[in-house]
Design a protein around this motif. Sequence first.
Motif, PDB file in Angstrom:
ATOM      1  N   LEU A 256       0.828  -1.211   0.000  1.00  0.00           N
ATOM      2  CA  LEU A 256       0.000   0.000   0.000  1.00  0.00           C
ATOM      3  C   LEU A 256       0.862   1.261   0.000  1.00  0.00           C
ATOM      4  O   LEU A 256       0.581   2.216  -0.744  1.00  0.00           O
ATOM      5  CB  LEU A 256      -0.929   0.005   1.210  1.00  0.00           C
ATOM      6  N   ALA A 260       0.957   4.108  -2.893  1.00  0.00           N
ATOM      7  CA  ALA A 260       0.642   5.517  -2.613  1.00  0.00           C
ATOM      8  C   ALA A 260       1.740   6.441  -3.126  1.00  0.00           C
ATOM      9  O   ALA A 260       1.469   7.555  -3.587  1.00  0.00           O
ATOM     10  CB  ALA A 260       0.442   5.709  -1.113  1.00  0.00           C
ATOM     11  N   CYS A 267      -4.586   3.428  -5.736  1.00  0.00           N
ATOM     12  CA  CYS A 267      -4.753   3.244  -4.292  1.00  0.00           C
ATOM     13  C   CYS A 267      -6.141   2.748  -3.868  1.00  0.00           C
ATOM     14  O   CYS A 267      -6.235   1.957  -2.922  1.00  0.00           O
ATOM     15  CB  CYS A 267      -4.418   4.525  -3.551  1.00  0.00           C
ATOM     16  N   GLY A 271      -5.737  -0.401  -1.951  1.00  0.00           N
ATOM     17  CA  GLY A 271      -6.065  -0.182  -0.547  1.00  0.00           C
ATOM     18  C   GLY A 271      -7.122  -1.141  -0.048  1.00  0.00           C
ATOM     19  O   GLY A 271      -7.012  -1.702   1.054  1.00  0.00           O
TER      20      GLY A 271
END
Length: 414
Positions: A256, A260, A267, A271
């Motif tokens: 993650l 990012a 994302c 995510g």
Amino acid sequence: MNIIEGLKTLWDSTGVMLFHKHIFGDSSLGIIGALNDPNMTGFDKYLQAVGPVVMIFICLFLLWLGIKKQFEPLLLVPIAFGGLLSNVLMPLDLTQTPILDESIAGPNGFLGIVFEMGIHKGLFPLIIFMGVGAMTDFGPLIANPKTALLGGAAQFGIFGALLMAYCLFGFNMPEAASIGIIGGADGPTSIYVTSKLAVHLLGPIAVSAYSYMALVPVIQPPIMKLLTTEEERKIKMVQLRDVSKREKIMFPIVVLILCAILLPSACPLIGALTFGNLCKECGVVERLSDTMQNALINIVTIFLGLAVGSKLSAEQFLTMQTLFILILGIVAFSLATAGGVLMAKVMNLFSKEKINPLIGSAGVSAVPMAARVSNKVGQEADPQNFLLMHAMGPNVSGVIGSAVAAGVLLALCH
């Protein structure tokens, strides 16, 4: 982008696109309207004239595939039924108000509201990605990180189909990107990208993506055997090392953070995937993990299927574009399979520990079906060769790869 524009300009200059523009018609006006509309030409005029009736039979066929043949039944059944709801009891002349428009498939109807909230805004695919993350074990990928290259190579199908759709079939870039993502063999990702870039193509793209996912055991083996020798299919790989709990907890967090920093547009998907996986691996929120894996993903799958099915209206589905999408979908999927196999063969040129090229085909993100197909084809060559866990490495990396590819396409086109 300059190269793509140049290729398209060259194609346009040949004059072949005049034929392409001739066979594309305007949107449907119904049976009476299509027959009397002087602006409708080519195949669209004929198809649209009997559109609602044809779509009812297509939806019944999809129901048969889901129920009788069990081709992705969890999605095909609600998609097909949603299609029935959006086409049944339609009047002969669609210039009249459809009987079920307001209460079922219209913008203010049941399916219209579900579509707007869950798909057009991108919520349902993200929730499904949480469930996928909660059901996925990234251990094989962590144990053998180089198999991530196989998952990356399989994404070649996405960009190969994108170029074909844009340069050869006359789709614009957002539409071509939405079609290309079919090559990732990831239904939620296909729906997510299409809802952002080309929502009018959502019906045929969703049907194509899930149909080809269901046909993995049919499509992949001939390509795998064509690109490998008998000796390569017999290659046995060393047993994977044990992966610690700490590594499994750190993996989604690291992925993650890297996403990012390097590709923020991916994302949302990454995510959701990593959150679901972290809940599974940390071991302290079993109830949350269980909910994601079962109740939550099942509820969302129902609404997602019905909402996608509501877009299987005749004027959107019965066009030459749909035929081209189905063709490009199989091309994308085939290129993705070939890309993973060929990458494994290239890696073997530089590696002391040989990789069985069959596991490269699992680089598409149809988890775990593609890994099982790799194992099955390997055992046909040698019944004592067990490739399932090795194939899971590129298989789960393909999930990440398709989400990253989606982020790239969104960044370029959105």
